[in-house]
Write a protein that holds these residues in place. Structure first.
Motif, PDB file in Angstrom:
ATOM      1  N   LYS A   1     -14.956 -11.596  21.440  1.00 15.48           N
ATOM      2  CA  LYS A   1     -13.712 -10.824  21.503  1.00 15.48           C
ATOM      3  C   LYS A   1     -13.232 -10.710  22.945  1.00 15.48           C
ATOM      4  CE  LYS A   1     -11.848  -6.271  20.316  1.00 15.48           C
ATOM      5  NZ  LYS A   1     -12.166  -4.962  19.689  1.00 15.48           N
ATOM      6  N   LEU A   2     -11.978 -11.122  23.189  1.00 13.90           N
ATOM      7  CA  LEU A   2     -11.418 -11.109  24.533  1.00 13.90           C
ATOM      8  C   LEU A   2     -10.507  -9.918  24.796  1.00 13.90           C
ATOM      9  CD1 LEU A   2     -10.453 -14.881  24.881  1.00 13.90           C
ATOM     10  CD2 LEU A   2     -12.586 -13.758  25.539  1.00 13.90           C
ATOM     11  N   SER A   3      -9.798  -9.457  23.767  1.00 13.99           N
ATOM     12  CA  SER A   3      -8.871  -8.344  23.953  1.00 13.99           C
ATOM     13  C   SER A   3      -8.452  -7.825  22.588  1.00 13.99           C
ATOM     14  CB  SER A   3      -7.632  -8.791  24.752  1.00 13.99           C
ATOM     15  OG  SER A   3      -6.833  -7.674  25.099  1.00 13.99           O
ATOM     16  N   ASP A   4      -7.793  -6.677  22.582  1.00 16.21           N
ATOM     17  CA  ASP A   4      -7.239  -6.135  21.342  1.00 16.21           C
ATOM     18  C   ASP A   4      -6.008  -5.292  21.656  1.00 16.21           C
ATOM     19  OD1 ASP A   4      -8.052  -3.237  21.724  1.00 16.21           O
ATOM     20  OD2 ASP A   4     -10.035  -4.154  21.696  1.00 16.21           O
ATOM     21  N   THR A   5      -5.160  -5.111  20.681  1.00 17.95           N
ATOM     22  CA  THR A   5      -3.947  -4.312  20.795  1.00 17.95           C
ATOM     23  C   THR A   5      -3.716  -3.599  19.474  1.00 17.95           C
ATOM     24  OG1 THR A   5      -2.948  -5.870  22.363  1.00 17.95           O
ATOM     25  CG2 THR A   5      -1.461  -4.346  21.243  1.00 17.95           C
ATOM     26  N   GLN A   6      -3.387  -2.311  19.542  1.00 12.44           N
ATOM     27  CA  GLN A   6      -3.150  -1.527  18.340  1.00 12.44           C
ATOM     28  C   GLN A   6      -1.665  -1.223  18.170  1.00 12.44           C
ATOM     29  OE1 GLN A   6      -5.565   2.022  18.661  1.00 12.44           O
ATOM     30  NE2 GLN A   6      -7.401   0.979  17.940  1.00 12.44           N
ATOM     31  N   PHE A   7      -1.242  -1.057  16.913  1.00 15.73           N
ATOM     32  CA  PHE A   7       0.099  -0.552  16.619  1.00 15.73           C
ATOM     33  C   PHE A   7       0.065   0.179  15.289  1.00 15.73           C
ATOM     34  CE2 PHE A   7      -0.011  -4.813  14.801  1.00 15.73           C
ATOM     35  CZ  PHE A   7       0.652  -4.693  13.586  1.00 15.73           C
ATOM     36  N   THR A   8       1.067   0.984  15.033  1.00 17.39           N
ATOM     37  CA  THR A   8       1.136   1.761  13.804  1.00 17.39           C
ATOM     38  C   THR A   8       2.149   1.150  12.847  1.00 17.39           C
ATOM     39  OG1 THR A   8       2.818   3.244  14.710  1.00 17.39           O
ATOM     40  CG2 THR A   8       0.517   3.910  14.959  1.00 17.39           C
ATOM     41  N   ILE A   9       1.991   1.454  11.580  1.00 15.38           N
ATOM     42  CA  ILE A   9       2.970   1.131  10.545  1.00 15.38           C
ATOM     43  C   ILE A   9       3.181   2.393   9.724  1.00 15.38           C
ATOM     44  CG2 ILE A   9       3.503  -0.260   8.514  1.00 15.38           C
ATOM     45  CD1 ILE A   9       1.634  -2.416   9.588  1.00 15.38           C
ATOM     46  N   PHE A  10       4.428   2.819   9.596  1.00 17.12           N
ATOM     47  CA  PHE A  10       4.729   3.999   8.782  1.00 17.12           C
ATOM     48  C   PHE A  10       5.555   3.581   7.576  1.00 17.12           C
ATOM     49  CE2 PHE A  10       7.466   7.766   7.792  1.00 17.12           C
ATOM     50  CZ  PHE A  10       6.445   8.554   7.278  1.00 17.12           C
TER      51      PHE A  10
ATOM     52  N   PHE B   1       0.828  -1.189   0.000  1.00 13.42           N
ATOM     53  CA  PHE B   1       0.000   0.000   0.000  1.00 13.42           C
ATOM     54  C   PHE B   1       0.875   1.256   0.000  1.00 13.42           C
ATOM     55  CE2 PHE B   1       0.214  -0.855   4.636  1.00 13.42           C
ATOM     56  CZ  PHE B   1       0.149  -2.237   4.623  1.00 13.42           C
ATOM     57  N   PRO B   2       0.274   2.431  -0.290  1.00 12.91           N
ATOM     58  CA  PRO B   2       1.061   3.650  -0.517  1.00 12.91           C
ATOM     59  C   PRO B   2       1.785   4.144   0.733  1.00 12.91           C
ATOM     60  CG  PRO B   2      -1.159   3.850  -1.425  1.00 12.91           C
ATOM     61  CD  PRO B   2      -1.153   2.610  -0.580  1.00 12.91           C
ATOM     62  N   GLU B   3       2.710   5.087   0.504  1.00 11.28           N
ATOM     63  CA  GLU B   3       3.418   5.727   1.614  1.00 11.28           C
ATOM     64  C   GLU B   3       2.410   6.377   2.550  1.00 11.28           C
ATOM     65  OE1 GLU B   3       5.570   8.560  -0.606  1.00 11.28           O
ATOM     66  OE2 GLU B   3       6.986   7.129  -1.463  1.00 11.28           O
ATOM     67  N   GLY B   4       2.740   6.393   3.849  1.00 11.22           N
ATOM     68  CA  GLY B   4       1.860   7.035   4.809  1.00 11.22           C
ATOM     69  C   GLY B   4       1.792   6.275   6.122  1.00 11.22           C
ATOM     70  N   LEU B   5       0.888   6.713   6.991  1.00 10.42           N
ATOM     71  CA  LEU B   5       0.741   6.153   8.328  1.00 10.42           C
ATOM     72  C   LEU B   5      -0.511   5.286   8.389  1.00 10.42           C
ATOM     73  CD1 LEU B   5       1.902   6.141  11.225  1.00 10.42           C
ATOM     74  CD2 LEU B   5       0.405   8.093  11.719  1.00 10.42           C
ATOM     75  N   TYR B   6      -0.370   4.115   9.001  1.00  9.92           N
ATOM     76  CA  TYR B   6      -1.471   3.150   9.073  1.00  9.92           C
ATOM     77  C   TYR B   6      -1.658   2.669  10.514  1.00  9.92           C
ATOM     78  CZ  TYR B   6      -0.998   3.172   4.036  1.00  9.92           C
ATOM     79  OH  TYR B   6      -0.942   3.568   2.732  1.00  9.92           O
ATOM     80  N   LEU B   7      -2.900   2.281  10.812  1.00 12.56           N
ATOM     81  CA  LEU B   7      -3.237   1.748  12.124  1.00 12.56           C
ATOM     82  C   LEU B   7      -3.565   0.272  11.984  1.00 12.56           C
ATOM     83  CD1 LEU B   7      -3.796   2.343  15.157  1.00 12.56           C
ATOM     84  CD2 LEU B   7      -6.208   2.599  14.514  1.00 12.56           C
ATOM     85  N   ALA B   8      -2.871  -0.555  12.769  1.00 11.88           N
ATOM     86  CA  ALA B   8      -3.115  -1.993  12.777  1.00 11.88           C
ATOM     87  C   ALA B   8      -3.738  -2.389  14.109  1.00 11.88           C
ATOM     88  CB  ALA B   8      -1.816  -2.758  12.545  1.00 11.88           C
ATOM     89  N   THR B   9      -4.736  -3.262  14.061  1.00 15.22           N
ATOM     90  CA  THR B   9      -5.415  -3.724  15.270  1.00 15.22           C
ATOM     91  C   THR B   9      -5.411  -5.245  15.303  1.00 15.22           C
ATOM     92  OG1 THR B   9      -6.881  -1.795  15.244  1.00 15.22           O
ATOM     93  CG2 THR B   9      -7.532  -3.651  16.619  1.00 15.22           C
ATOM     94  N   LEU B  10      -4.892  -5.794  16.384  1.00 12.78           N
ATOM     95  CA  LEU B  10      -4.933  -7.222  16.639  1.00 12.78           C
ATOM     96  C   LEU B  10      -6.112  -7.503  17.573  1.00 12.78           C
ATOM     97  CD1 LEU B  10      -1.132  -7.798  17.243  1.00 12.78           C
ATOM     98  CD2 LEU B  10      -2.455  -8.792  15.359  1.00 12.78           C
ATOM     99  N   GLU B  11      -6.928  -8.503  17.232  1.00 12.16           N
ATOM    100  CA  GLU B  11      -8.089  -8.855  18.048  1.00 12.16           C
ATOM    101  C   GLU B  11      -8.048 -10.338  18.391  1.00 12.16           C
ATOM    102  OE1 GLU B  11     -11.394  -7.665  15.665  1.00 12.16           O
ATOM    103  OE2 GLU B  11     -11.234  -5.548  16.256  1.00 12.16           O
ATOM    104  N   ALA B  12      -8.215 -10.642  19.684  1.00 16.37           N
ATOM    105  CA  ALA B  12      -8.204 -12.030  20.163  1.00 16.37           C
ATOM    106  C   ALA B  12      -9.634 -12.508  20.385  1.00 16.37           C
ATOM    107  CB  ALA B  12      -7.406 -12.127  21.458  1.00 16.37           C
TER     108      ALA B  12
END
Length: 498
Positions: free
Chosen positions: A293-302, A276-287
């Motif tokens: 749904k028991l939990s989730d955790t977010q992280f970024t990808i630049f 995908f193109p250049e830029g900032l993205y938000l990733a979400t992990l869901e358990a």
């Protein structure tokens, strides 16, 4: 400096390795403490909110008792009529209070009045406001208070779920028929909270950092388009699947990737190409467990752009764009613009010779001056840095677009000289634990433009000096205040753009 979670002034740490059993979500122990000895508000704001949290001269970290070196939140409330008045402070959280939880803090009510109450208030999501109330609290001395989960339940018997969702914590006191001639002061210090939070994904790869005031984890590395992103980690939750969802950071409804992670014994992993193109993205992990749904955790990808270094000019325009602007300035249509650039650059050179510019910002008065309404008492500093800003900016334009070598030499010398000054910020802000004020941001933009347009006139040492100054005085200072300290704790402030 609150770069990551495990720091002295704001801590996020685990009290145990095991998770807390609940019926619908997996939690792990969470702890928070703050003593305000860094002289920063550390993402605390007034409650009720001041009209603009980023510029609230009535709330700072200071000493509430004369002669005492102890730093704490000090909130000043000025009653304007003899009606009920409130003083309070709040901080956002994303946690839970469970059976072993408690909140402990010290408060100081500096007043000649008898306060009606002091409340420890939770913004409790589905449970609404959850209060623990102390009637007729002690005044004019530091007083400890500790409130447990059971204390909240006793005063709020409708709480039956076994845990309290906490979106924010507030301390609030009320004074009936306050005296307009006598301000009220509230001090808060040594806050300690033991609670629980959703169990986070434990990253093995990539290596991550986490800023204490923000939810998403941040990879230490940036990426290029086409690279392979490898994700690996563990999650101490009784689950049967983990889903990864990636969206644009600003357009969360735009899903770019949605996929399941692979399970390898105790580890979960996946990898994919960053197409995908250049830029900032938000990733979400869901358990999930049985589709719950028991939990989730977010992280970024630049995904960083390629080939951004070494080319000047580049901020407003590249070389082709520069030639187009130069051509337009030679036309009759833009003669007035050309004349304005020349006249302003020349006027500044004549009014502010380089030898007359010296560092004296540390001589301006500090936090004791009155700067509640307007800039009257810091206007001399304001005018000082505006003259520096315009001196670099207009002379850089005159040099780069109009070929004025005298302007270029002045602009370069001024830019390098300013970059050697130890601090650009007025002491009124610095002594109040603030790291930047918006005129520094505006000046930084003009100086960055000057660096871009005067680039070929500077040697390597001069370029390095300017880069260091812009990074330290503008970028890092802004990051300390607005990101690490979360100076704007809501989304309605006109300071968000800073």
């Amino acid at each position: 400096m609150k770069k990551i979670i495990s720091v002295s002034s704001i801590m996020l740490f685990l009290f145990a390795c095991s998770t807390i059993s609940t019926t619908d979500i997996s939690l792990e122990p969470f702890g928070y403490s703050e003593d305000f000895e860094t002289n920063e508000l550390s993402a605390w704001a007034t409650y009720p909110l001041w009209q603009d949290t980023a510029f609230d001269p009535n709330m700072l970290v200071s000493t509430i008792v004369p002669g005492d070196s102890n730093l704490s939140i000090v909130l000043k409330v000025t009653p304007y009529t003899s009606v009920d008045n409130y003083a309070g402070a709040q901080k956002k959280f994303d946690i839970y209070l469970v059976s072993e939880s408690y909140i402990r803090l010290r408060y100081y009510l500096k007043t000649q009045l008898d306060p009606e109450f002091l409340k420890i208030r939770l913004a409790a999501g589905p449970d609404g406001e959850v209060d623990y109330t102390i009637s007729n609290p002690v005044t004019n001395e530091w007083t400890w208070i500790e409130v447990t989960y059971n204390d909240f339940v006793k005063q709020n018997p409708e709480l039956l779920s076994g845990k309290i969702k906490v979106n924010a914590l507030a301390v609030l006191t009320k004074f009936t028929e306050a005296d307009p001639a006598m301000p009220i002061y509230l001090g808060i210090d040594d806050v300690e909270l033991k609670g629980a939070r959703k169990v986070h994904f434990s990253f093995i790869e990539p290596e991550m950092v986490n800023l204490s005031e923000w939810e998403p984890y941040i990879p230490k590395n940036h990426y290029k388009s086409g690279e392979t992103f490898v994700l690996k980690g563990t999650w101490p939750v009784d689950m049967d699947s983990v889903t990864l969802i990636i969206t644009s950071f600003t357009e969360r409804e735009n899903t770019i990737i949605s996929k399941d992670l692979n399970r390898n014994d105790k580890e979960w992993d996946t990898e994919f190409e960053l197409t995908f193109p250049e830029g900032l993205y938000l990733a979400t992990l869901e358990a999930y467990k049985d589709s719950e749904k028991l939990s989730d955790t977010q992280f970024t990808i630049f995904i960083k752009p390629d080939n951004v270094g070494g080319n000047h000019p580049r901020l407003w325009f590249d070389e082709e764009g520069q030639n187009r602007v130069v051509s337009r300035l030679k036309s009759a249509r833009f003669q007035n613009v050309k004349d304005e650039i020349i006249s302003k650059a020349k006027a500044i050179r004549e009014e502010k010779p380089i030898d007359s510019i010296v560092y004296d910002i540390d001589q301006f008065p500090g936090a004791d001056i009155d700067c509640v309404y307007g800039l009257q008492n810091i206007r001399p500093w304001f005018e000082r840095i505006v003259s520096w800003r315009d001196g670099v900016y207009y002379n850089a334009l005159a040099y780069n677009l109009l070929g004025d070598k005298q302007a270029g030499e002045y602009g370069k010398k001024l830019l390098v000289k300013i970059s050697s000054f130890p601090c650009w910020l007025h002491p009124w802000w610095k002594e109040r634990g603030r790291h930047i004020y918006y005129p520094i941001g505006e000046m930084g933009m003009s100086l960055a433009m000057g660096y871009d347009l005067l680039y070929d006139l500077m040697d390597e040492k001069e370029k390095e000096k300017v880069r260091n100054a812009l990074r330290e005085q503008v970028v890092e200072a802004c990051h300390k205040g607005y990101v690490e300290d979360d100076l704007v704790t809501n989304n309605t402030s006109n300071w968000v753009a800073h």
